[in-house]
Motif scaffolding. Sequence first.
Motif, PDB file in Angstrom:
ATOM      1  N   VAL A 213      88.282  -4.611  -0.627  1.00 33.52           N
ATOM      2  CA  VAL A 213      86.982  -3.965  -0.819  1.00 33.52           C
ATOM      3  C   VAL A 213      87.014  -2.586  -0.177  1.00 33.52           C
ATOM      4  CG1 VAL A 213      84.515  -4.082  -0.311  1.00 33.52           C
ATOM      5  CG2 VAL A 213      85.781  -6.185  -0.813  1.00 33.52           C
ATOM      6  N   MET A 214      86.562  -1.577  -0.916  1.00 32.10           N
ATOM      7  CA  MET A 214      86.488  -0.240  -0.330  1.00 32.10           C
ATOM      8  C   MET A 214      85.258   0.510  -0.833  1.00 32.10           C
ATOM      9  SD  MET A 214      89.577   1.779  -2.305  1.00 32.10           S
ATOM     10  CE  MET A 214      90.788   0.505  -1.942  1.00 32.10           C
ATOM     11  N   SER A 215      84.655   1.258   0.077  1.00 31.02           N
ATOM     12  CA  SER A 215      83.543   2.146  -0.269  1.00 31.02           C
ATOM     13  C   SER A 215      84.078   3.554  -0.481  1.00 31.02           C
ATOM     14  CB  SER A 215      82.499   2.174   0.850  1.00 31.02           C
ATOM     15  OG  SER A 215      81.848   0.943   0.972  1.00 31.02           O
ATOM     16  N   THR A 216      83.349   4.336  -1.264  1.00 30.94           N
ATOM     17  CA  THR A 216      83.710   5.741  -1.466  1.00 30.94           C
ATOM     18  C   THR A 216      82.528   6.619  -1.117  1.00 30.94           C
ATOM     19  OG1 THR A 216      83.017   5.774  -3.795  1.00 30.94           O
ATOM     20  CG2 THR A 216      85.282   5.099  -3.334  1.00 30.94           C
ATOM     21  N   GLY A 217      82.823   7.786  -0.583  1.00 30.23           N
ATOM     22  CA  GLY A 217      81.760   8.747  -0.274  1.00 30.23           C
ATOM     23  C   GLY A 217      82.038   9.488   1.017  1.00 30.23           C
ATOM     24  N   SER A 218      82.046  10.802   0.958  1.00 28.47           N
ATOM     25  CA  SER A 218      82.300  11.616   2.151  1.00 28.47           C
ATOM     26  C   SER A 218      81.152  11.540   3.151  1.00 28.47           C
ATOM     27  CB  SER A 218      82.534  13.077   1.735  1.00 28.47           C
ATOM     28  OG  SER A 218      83.668  13.189   0.900  1.00 28.47           O
ATOM     29  N   GLU A 219      80.004  11.031   2.704  1.00 27.50           N
ATOM     30  CA  GLU A 219      78.845  10.931   3.595  1.00 27.50           C
ATOM     31  C   GLU A 219      78.872   9.685   4.468  1.00 27.50           C
ATOM     32  OE1 GLU A 219      77.613   8.477   0.033  1.00 27.50           O
ATOM     33  OE2 GLU A 219      78.954  10.149   0.510  1.00 27.50           O
ATOM     34  N   VAL A 254      88.578  -2.000   3.514  1.00 28.29           N
ATOM     35  CA  VAL A 254      89.230  -0.709   3.730  1.00 28.29           C
ATOM     36  C   VAL A 254      88.155   0.286   4.158  1.00 28.29           C
ATOM     37  CG1 VAL A 254      90.592   1.133   2.665  1.00 28.29           C
ATOM     38  CG2 VAL A 254      90.957  -1.252   1.987  1.00 28.29           C
ATOM     39  N   GLY A 255      88.460   1.117   5.124  1.00 29.59           N
ATOM     40  CA  GLY A 255      87.500   2.129   5.554  1.00 29.59           C
ATOM     41  C   GLY A 255      87.099   3.039   4.412  1.00 29.59           C
ATOM     42  N   ALA A 256      85.906   3.597   4.522  1.00 27.60           N
ATOM     43  CA  ALA A 256      85.369   4.437   3.446  1.00 27.60           C
ATOM     44  C   ALA A 256      86.324   5.571   3.094  1.00 27.60           C
ATOM     45  CB  ALA A 256      84.016   5.006   3.858  1.00 27.60           C
ATOM     46  N   VAL A 257      86.486   5.806   1.806  1.00 29.92           N
ATOM     47  CA  VAL A 257      87.371   6.852   1.301  1.00 29.92           C
ATOM     48  C   VAL A 257      86.535   8.071   0.930  1.00 29.92           C
ATOM     49  CG1 VAL A 257      89.116   7.446  -0.426  1.00 29.92           C
ATOM     50  CG2 VAL A 257      88.934   5.090   0.406  1.00 29.92           C
ATOM     51  N   ALA A 258      86.985   9.252   1.338  1.00 29.86           N
ATOM     52  CA  ALA A 258      86.250  10.497   1.052  1.00 29.86           C
ATOM     53  C   ALA A 258      86.272  10.799  -0.441  1.00 29.86           C
ATOM     54  CB  ALA A 258      86.858  11.646   1.838  1.00 29.86           C
ATOM     55  N   ASP A 260      87.565  12.335  -2.826  1.00 26.26           N
ATOM     56  CA  ASP A 260      88.742  13.033  -3.306  1.00 26.26           C
ATOM     57  C   ASP A 260      89.526  12.075  -4.191  1.00 26.26           C
ATOM     58  OD1 ASP A 260      90.786  15.389  -2.958  1.00 26.26           O
ATOM     59  OD2 ASP A 260      91.931  13.544  -2.630  1.00 26.26           O
ATOM     60  N   ALA A 261      89.691  12.436  -5.460  1.00 22.74           N
ATOM     61  CA  ALA A 261      90.289  11.527  -6.433  1.00 22.74           C
ATOM     62  C   ALA A 261      91.720  11.150  -6.075  1.00 22.74           C
ATOM     63  CB  ALA A 261      90.236  12.147  -7.830  1.00 22.74           C
ATOM     64  N   ASP A 262      92.514  12.132  -5.628  1.00 20.95           N
ATOM     65  CA  ASP A 262      93.902  11.836  -5.289  1.00 20.95           C
ATOM     66  C   ASP A 262      93.996  10.878  -4.107  1.00 20.95           C
ATOM     67  OD1 ASP A 262      94.840  13.450  -7.323  1.00 20.95           O
ATOM     68  OD2 ASP A 262      95.002  15.231  -6.044  1.00 20.95           O
ATOM     69  N   THR A 263      93.136  11.094  -3.105  1.00 21.77           N
ATOM     70  CA  THR A 263      93.131  10.201  -1.938  1.00 21.77           C
ATOM     71  C   THR A 263      92.736   8.789  -2.338  1.00 21.77           C
ATOM     72  OG1 THR A 263      92.563  12.035  -0.470  1.00 21.77           O
ATOM     73  CG2 THR A 263      92.139   9.813   0.349  1.00 21.77           C
ATOM     74  N   LEU A 264      91.716   8.669  -3.181  1.00 16.98           N
ATOM     75  CA  LEU A 264      91.271   7.358  -3.619  1.00 16.98           C
ATOM     76  C   LEU A 264      92.353   6.656  -4.425  1.00 16.98           C
ATOM     77  CD1 LEU A 264      89.171   5.149  -3.952  1.00 16.98           C
ATOM     78  CD2 LEU A 264      88.258   6.406  -5.912  1.00 16.98           C
ATOM     79  N   ARG A 265      92.965   7.386  -5.347  1.00 15.94           N
ATOM     80  CA  ARG A 265      94.013   6.786  -6.182  1.00 15.94           C
ATOM     81  C   ARG A 265      95.175   6.315  -5.311  1.00 15.94           C
ATOM     82  NH1 ARG A 265      94.931  10.865  -9.025  1.00 15.94           N
ATOM     83  NH2 ARG A 265      93.402  10.495 -10.683  1.00 15.94           N
ATOM     84  N   SER A 266      95.569   7.111  -4.343  1.00 18.86           N
ATOM     85  CA  SER A 266      96.654   6.748  -3.438  1.00 18.86           C
ATOM     86  C   SER A 266      96.280   5.530  -2.587  1.00 18.86           C
ATOM     87  CB  SER A 266      96.999   7.934  -2.534  1.00 18.86           C
ATOM     88  OG  SER A 266      97.942   7.575  -1.564  1.00 18.86           O
ATOM     89  N   THR A 267      95.037   5.486  -2.109  1.00 22.25           N
ATOM     90  CA  THR A 267      94.585   4.355  -1.286  1.00 22.25           C
ATOM     91  C   THR A 267      94.615   3.062  -2.082  1.00 22.25           C
ATOM     92  OG1 THR A 267      93.159   5.831   0.004  1.00 22.25           O
ATOM     93  CG2 THR A 267      92.704   3.472   0.140  1.00 22.25           C
TER      94      THR A 267
END
Length: 441
Positions: A213-219, A254-258, A260-267
């Motif tokens: 499970v992962m959240s997305t959002g720089s906020e 998984v800690g929240a991902v900022a 950024d598409a490349d970072t998310l895809r890599s994660t």
Amino acid sequence: MSTAAPRPAAEDRLWSVDEHLEDILATVRPLEPIELQLPDAQGCVLVEDVMVPVSLPPFDNSSMDGYAVRVADVAGASEEFPAALEVVGDVAAGQAADLLHVGPGQAARIMTGAPLPPGAEAVVPVEWTDGGLGEGPVSAMRARSLAPEQAAGHVRVHRPAEARAHVRAKGSDVRAGDRALEAGTVLGPPQIALLAAIGRAFVRVRPRPRVVVMSTGSELVQPGEELGSGQIYDSNSFALTAAARDAGAIAYRVGAVADDADTLRSTIEDQLVRADLVVTTGGVSVGAYDVVKEALEHVGDADEEGAGVEFRKLAMQPGKPQGFGSIGPDHTPLLALPGNPVSSYVSFELFVRPAIRTLMGLGDVHRPTVRARLTADKALTSPKGRRQFLRAAHAEGSVRPVGGAGSHLVAALAHADALIVVPEDVESVEPGAEVEVVLLG
């Protein structure tokens, strides 16, 4: 890993809740069975019937500390006229049953769980005797503390006993050849206990699904950290991880991902090694920073044929934007949920939980539903053409809404144990009307 069928091209249309769910369940497949030791099998689903190899208990045994006797020898026994019996020895738990014999006028001191010796027909509790002291009745604690030589000799019994009194009969729990557990059973503590009791060290099961499970959002900020301007705490990943565990999965947060598409895809790619299912929350709408769509819309172009994630609009509220597909070489299923807390949780209950239960190999993958009478101060309104799911509290055939309809109202969600379902063709529900209710507890 489950194997996904080739994904059809995304359609620019409004999907119904049922269509989306059917597509998910048609794609997700139960995990392959494995052999596990009992301690590792908790929460898993049996894939075969388990038969009883030996009766339980395997022999007649005592349910009390006391004396094994013949019924005729204690008939009519009383405080005034006790039955005096010769004690021929002790029978302890784990001892062979035929080491001594109880004949007329005799008794054997016996411990709880010890086999009933030949000749004995019943057990009289130690509290009904003088404990072999030649005096009045003694306490159970005192009698248990006696050494064998102190209790040997004679015992006075102050009450009669019926045949088989305080005797656990061989096979009174389960008999050899009986079916102990059926295929499809979820192994909880009582089932593990039964398997151990009949001598099973290993069982064949479908393993608990591993859900990332992962959240997305720089906020997003992790709880315990200080909030900056424009930031909020990440609650979705905690809620969905807990919900996945509640559904029967082994869940990894998984800690929240900022954003950024490349970072998310890599994660996501890094997490596939431990995932039977991936769940993301946030970034599936039409905003400029909806990175889940950006990261995964064309992931199938680089992966094996048939992989890819579709992003859809569903005729539901909350939870209109949804994503579903498979990623990576093993076609690992991925469900992309909205980022609003209520939308995310409702979507999990409707789509992710059934997927997890399907991976487990369960037959019934849905939450139970009931009909209940609506208790409310005013009529409920619902947008036409949308199936609405309202947080609610259910009790004794009635249901009442909890909180408002906003998708951000986490506090109201914490006090809800059900969802009121308002169909697509209904725009208003009056107080007192009967409604469909999904039970979450």
